[in-house]
Scaffold this active site. Structure first.
Site, PDB file in Angstrom:
ATOM      1  N   GLU A 107       0.872  -1.167   0.000  1.00 49.60           N
ATOM      2  CA  GLU A 107       0.000   0.000   0.000  1.00 49.60           C
ATOM      3  C   GLU A 107       0.913   1.222   0.000  1.00 49.60           C
ATOM      4  O   GLU A 107       1.663   1.447   0.955  1.00 49.60           O
ATOM      5  CB  GLU A 107      -0.942   0.043   1.198  1.00 49.60           C
ATOM      6  CG  GLU A 107      -1.919   1.200   1.072  1.00 49.60           C
ATOM      7  CD  GLU A 107      -2.927   1.259   2.188  1.00 49.60           C
ATOM      8  OE1 GLU A 107      -3.968   0.606   2.077  1.00 49.60           O
ATOM      9  OE2 GLU A 107      -2.652   1.957   3.187  1.00 49.60           O
ATOM     10  N   CYS A 155      -1.987   8.011   4.517  1.00 51.36           N
ATOM     11  CA  CYS A 155      -2.019   7.766   3.074  1.00 51.36           C
ATOM     12  C   CYS A 155      -3.363   8.119   2.457  1.00 51.36           C
ATOM     13  O   CYS A 155      -3.441   8.397   1.259  1.00 51.36           O
ATOM     14  CB  CYS A 155      -1.686   6.304   2.793  1.00 51.36           C
ATOM     15  SG  CYS A 155      -2.743   5.122   3.655  1.00 51.36           S
TER      16      CYS A 155
END
Length: 552
Positions: free
Chosen positions: A316, A350
């Site tokens: 990720e 994120c």
């Protein structure tokens, strides 16, 4: 539990090695009911407030503390705490006070951890016993629940998160572990008859040692998010965390050590200030799978290195989340969430909502309303219950984020709310940065295209649905997006058109244990959460048999 343990008499002769000890705890001769622990567990419990522990004969020495308010972290390898290495300082980013020390020996720790994990994969039942894995995952969940408050304190102190946000992170841990405990018991494979007289078995087998490389911004949950499915699949693991969260990592190790059925070497954990340990994990042929959370740039680099061994990567990576507000959106509901989308974890997330796209009819109301809300955000330390947003992780990141804002203004962005470093008053010593809002007119600007990883938001106009989709997708990232509209058909049309792994409608950052999470484009490979999380850690093996047919 320790009530029957007493220091030796003061007039007892001490060896040279014990002269600097505060006290010596004898183990020999202590009644069995007072020793429902082993020396390793006692080390873990006591070393939080001492510079070192040392075994001498049947005694554990507690050496003099660094100070009453500091901690000494340890790496956790093969079931034992390891404090060898040059000591470095752990810092409270809100004050820049030294809160502890940690051994910095990443390469050596990584080598020991991989050796321990490899041995555990070969020599224990972990890879073969589904019930053991499920039981240990549940024990880990219980241990994190028991120790929530202790972990909350060190996470908010060392990471800077205000208490509510630190609690938000920690309260996701137990359910993820229990979800993975359930997946450990299902999906072991399948059987089929591809043709008459033939039987095929498809086995799902763990790949071996899995490296879990997690970042400092949400170190607990982002570690567990990769660790839990790796354990459920039957892999043994090596966790690497950055030095900025060494104290938090050390407490995590203490907690995981409480899982009574966890074989030594199945989970190993170390931290480092440099890249040497991580590089070893990526380059080692004994580590076939790497689960990485971090920047796209680093993800590309480790993918290139790992390609030498055709490693399995689950990643990720970076994000630049667009939040699309249509004219018919409920602004009273939207504005508080849009504010939090920027300020949660101080924008060091994120999925931070960093790009705001607003339709013409709602533009001024959203811009002015959000600017007012951001002006009123109370920036302060986690120790202050009234703080809305804590510091960035360190002063270097404050300077970096401010440089991004300065460059954007120089490139033509218009300041709506400047924000920026706090350089005066009681917060001046810390790594504090007030949230910024910039109006932009060119989608190609770096402030729009590149991940900032700080509380900086851009706002842009769009005229219709097609333009909103075009602007949102005009970016190399594709981790997540948010849509605000009362039109159900529009919301589903736009959600399908967006190039993003997660899309929230009239909300932001909703992630569930049973739903897959990951990025499109340059935001990652593979998926975490959900049943697909196991795929990163499993190989499929076909076994063909030909028993023939019964004669009729």
């Amino acid at each position: 539990m320790y009530r029957n343990i007493r220091p030796k008499p003061h007039d007892q002769k001490r060896t040279a090695a014990t002269k600097n000890a505060e006290c010596v705890l004898p183990l020999k001769g202590v009644p069995r009911e007072a020793t429902c622990f082993d020396p390793k567990r006692l080390r873990l419990a006591l070393c939080r407030c001492a510079t070192a522990l040392k075994m001498e004969g049947n005694s554990i020495m507690i050496l003099k503390p660094v100070s009453a308010a500091t901690y000494v972290a340890f790496n956790w390898i093969n079931g034992s705490q390891c404090q060898e290495g040059r000591l470095q300082e752990s810092i409270d980013p809100a004050t820049y006070d030294v809160i502890g020390h940690f051994p910095d020996c990443g390469l050596e720790a990584a080598k020991l951890a991989v050796a321990a994990a490899s041995k555990a994969f070969r020599e224990t039942l972990w890879a073969h016993d589904h019930e053991l894995r499920a039981r240990v995952l549940d024990q880990l969940a219980c241990a994190f629940e028991r120790n929530r408050d202790k972990l909350l304190e060190i996470l908010s102190l060392e990471n800077g998160k205000v208490k509510a946000e630190a609690a938000f992170e920690l309260d996701m841990v137990a359910s993820k572990l229990r979800y993975s405990a359930a997946t450990a018991l299902v999906g072991g494979g399948r059987a089929m008859t591809p043709k008459p007289g033939s039987i095929s078995l498809i086995l799902r087998q763990p790949m071996g040692v899995a490296a879990v490389i997690a970042p400092w911004n949400s170190p607990v949950i982002l570690t567990i998010r990769s660790l839990a499915p790796a354990l459920a699949a039957g892999c043994t693991t090596v966790i690497k965390l950055p030095a900025q969260v060494a104290q938090t990592a050390s407490v995590m190790a203490e907690i995981m050590a409480e899982a009574e059925d966890l074989p030594n070497g199945v989970i190993n954990l170390f931290f480092e200030s440099g890249p040497e340990g991580s590089a070893y994990l990526v380059d080692s042929p004994e580590v076939p799978v790497v689960s990485f959370t971090g920047s796209t740039r680093t993800g590309r680099a480790i993918s290139s290195t790992g390609a030498r061994y055709l490693k399995r990567f689950g990643m990720e990576l970076g994000g630049k989340t667009p939040m699309i507000v249509f004219d018919d959106a409920d602004l009273d509901a939207a504005l508080p969430v849009l504010e939090k989308a920027l300020t949660v974890f101080s924008g060091q997330f994120c999925m931070t909502g960093s790009r705001l796209l607003v339709q013409d009819g709602a533009y001024e109301a959203v811009r002015d309303g959000l600017a007012e809300r951001l002006r009123n955000v109370k920036v302060g330390p986690a120790a202050d219950p009234s703080s809305d947003m804590g510091p960035l992780i360190d002063r270097a990141n404050v300077a970096r984020v401010d440089g991004v804002v300065q460059a954007a203004i120089a490139a033509g962005s218009k300041v709506v709310e400047r924000g920026g470093p706090i350089n005066v008053g009681t917060l001046a010593n810390g790594a504090f940065f007030r949230p910024a809002l910039l109006e932009v007119f060119d989608n190609s600007l770096a402030i729009v295209q590149e991940e900032t990883f700080g509380p900086v938001l851009t706002i842009q106009r769009f005229s219709d649905e097609a333009e909103a989709i075009r602007l949102a997708n005009d970016n190399e990232y594709g981790l997540s997006a948010s849509i605000w509209t009362r039109d159900v058909d529009r919301s589903l049309r736009v959600a399908q058109a967006l190039e993003a792994g997660s899309v929230w409608i009239n909300d932001w950052a909703k992630v569930y244990d049973g739903t897959e999470e990951g990025g499109f484009k340059q935001s990652g490979l593979g998926r975490l959460n959900g049943l697909a999380a196991l795929d990163d850690f499993i190989e499929h093996k076909h076994i063909a048999l030909k028993p023939g047919l019964t004669q009729r």
